[in-house]
Enzyme design. Structure first.
Site, PDB file in Angstrom:
ATOM      1  CE1 TYR A   1      43.819  47.571  48.499  1.00 28.59           C
ATOM      2  CE2 TYR A   1      45.941  46.436  48.584  1.00 28.59           C
ATOM      3  CZ  TYR A   1      45.222  47.514  48.832  1.00 28.59           C
ATOM      4  OH  TYR A   1      45.705  48.271  49.674  1.00 28.59           O
ATOM      5  CB  CYS A   2      41.106  48.316  42.359  1.00 29.02           C
ATOM      6  SG  CYS A   2      40.149  46.903  41.475  1.00 29.02           S
ATOM      7  CB  THR A   3      37.056  50.155  44.626  1.00 25.91           C
ATOM      8  OG1 THR A   3      37.955  51.324  45.022  1.00 25.91           O
ATOM      9  CG2 THR A   3      35.879  50.407  45.636  1.00 25.91           C
TER      10      THR A   3
ATOM     11  N   GLY B   1      37.470  45.621  41.546  1.00 23.47           N
ATOM     12  CA  GLY B   1      37.954  44.672  40.784  1.00 23.47           C
ATOM     13  C   GLY B   1      38.308  44.998  39.311  1.00 23.47           C
TER      14      GLY B   1
ATOM     15  CB  ILE C   1      38.138  47.183  48.655  1.00 20.82           C
ATOM     16  CG1 ILE C   1      39.643  47.266  48.503  1.00 20.82           C
ATOM     17  CG2 ILE C   1      37.859  47.443  50.184  1.00 20.82           C
ATOM     18  CD1 ILE C   1      39.999  48.523  48.065  1.00 20.82           C
TER      19      ILE C   1
END
Length: 281
Positions: free
Chosen positions: A181-183, A185, A210
């Site tokens: 995951y990241c902020t 995508g 997120i």
């Protein structure tokens, strides 16, 4: 009270004329009073832009007039102040810089399987799944998902080296289930493609990152702990996507995004206190 709509978006598609697109896109944004940053590269577009709602709609319509960008998707959040200082449209080699030559054409790269936000917490709670946070240290120190591995990278370009060391150190099997995951995508598009490229067979990514998880779930399962760093003047948001005020651990002044990105080891310090810490460490 004045209200601003903030949209974040990315789309991987070959834009052979991306250099020619810059001026027209910048003119559109300036004409509509928008502020933010848009990155253009051969591999696609990536941006965060804020303004009044009607002008944001006009901007998105303008972008999607290009048939290559008709599939553009975006996420929206709202704030009572303009979270950007200026409007920039930049030309880049990559819209998110992993630095892996094998991933130059993302349209033909196999990426991780999307996991909807509503299904995410149950996936990462499984014992047979390793969850990796692909963000940098100054971001992960503010908050992250339970059960996740923090590579503690300073820059996204460091991620490949971390993966190689992690595989060797922990003797990780290519059959291992990996959730990433990241902020928003976009970094997971590159990082999961890299993981697939080197041989991992079961790779998953949080759809929309997120921010989308906050939008869709409000963290009702409590899988997220802390706040989320964002790349604008809000600095960080809570699970309700409300800006929070981060204060320096040493002098209690309010810190900004540049402060956090430039302080080693991800500590919440203003630039002045951060320089003193670096000087005497």
């Amino acid at each position: 009270m004045e209200k601003f709509t903030l949209v974040t978006f990315y789309h991987f598609v070959q834009l052979e004329n991306y250099e020619d697109m810059r001026d027209e896109l910048l003119s559109c944004c300036i004409e509509k009073g928008l502020k933010g940053t848009v990155l253009l590269a051969l591999e696609g577009i990536n941006g965060s832009v804020a303004g009044h709602d009607g002008e944001i709609r006009d901007f998105l319509d303008f972008v999607r007039r290009d048939e290559r960008l008709r599939g553009l998707e975006w996420k929206e959040s709202y704030t009572n102040f303009q979270p950007f200082q200026e409007m920039k449209v930049r030309l880049k080699k990559e819209i998110v810089a992993l630095g892996c030559a094998e991933l130059e054409n993302m349209e033909i790269c196999e990426t991780g399987e999307y996991v909807e936000p509503e299904d995410w917490s149950s996936l990462i709670a499984r014992e047979d799944v390793k969850t990796i946070d692909t963000r940098n240290l100054y971001e992960t120190k503010l908050g992250r998902f339970k059960y996740s591995i923090d590579p503690e990278t300073i820059n996204f370009r460091d991620f490949q080296e971390w993966v190689r060391k992690w595989i060797e150190k922990d003797n990780v099997s290519m059959e291992q289930k990996i959730a990433m995951y990241c902020t928003g995508g976009v970094r997971c598009e590159k990082s999961t493609a890299y993981m697939k490229r080197i041989g991992f067979k079961n790779v998953y990514q949080l759809k929309g990152g997120i921010i989308n998880y906050f939008l869709k779930t409000k963290n009702k399962d409590g899988a997220w702990v802390g706040d989320c760093f964002v790349f604008d003047d809000r600095v960080a948001v809570n699970v309700d996507l409300e800006p929070i005020q981060l204060k320096c651990l040493e002098c209690s002044c309010v810190v900004n995004t540049d402060d956090l990105k430039n302080i080693p080891r991800g500590r919440v310090l203003c630039s002045g206190c951060g320089q003193n810490t670096t000087r005497f460490s």
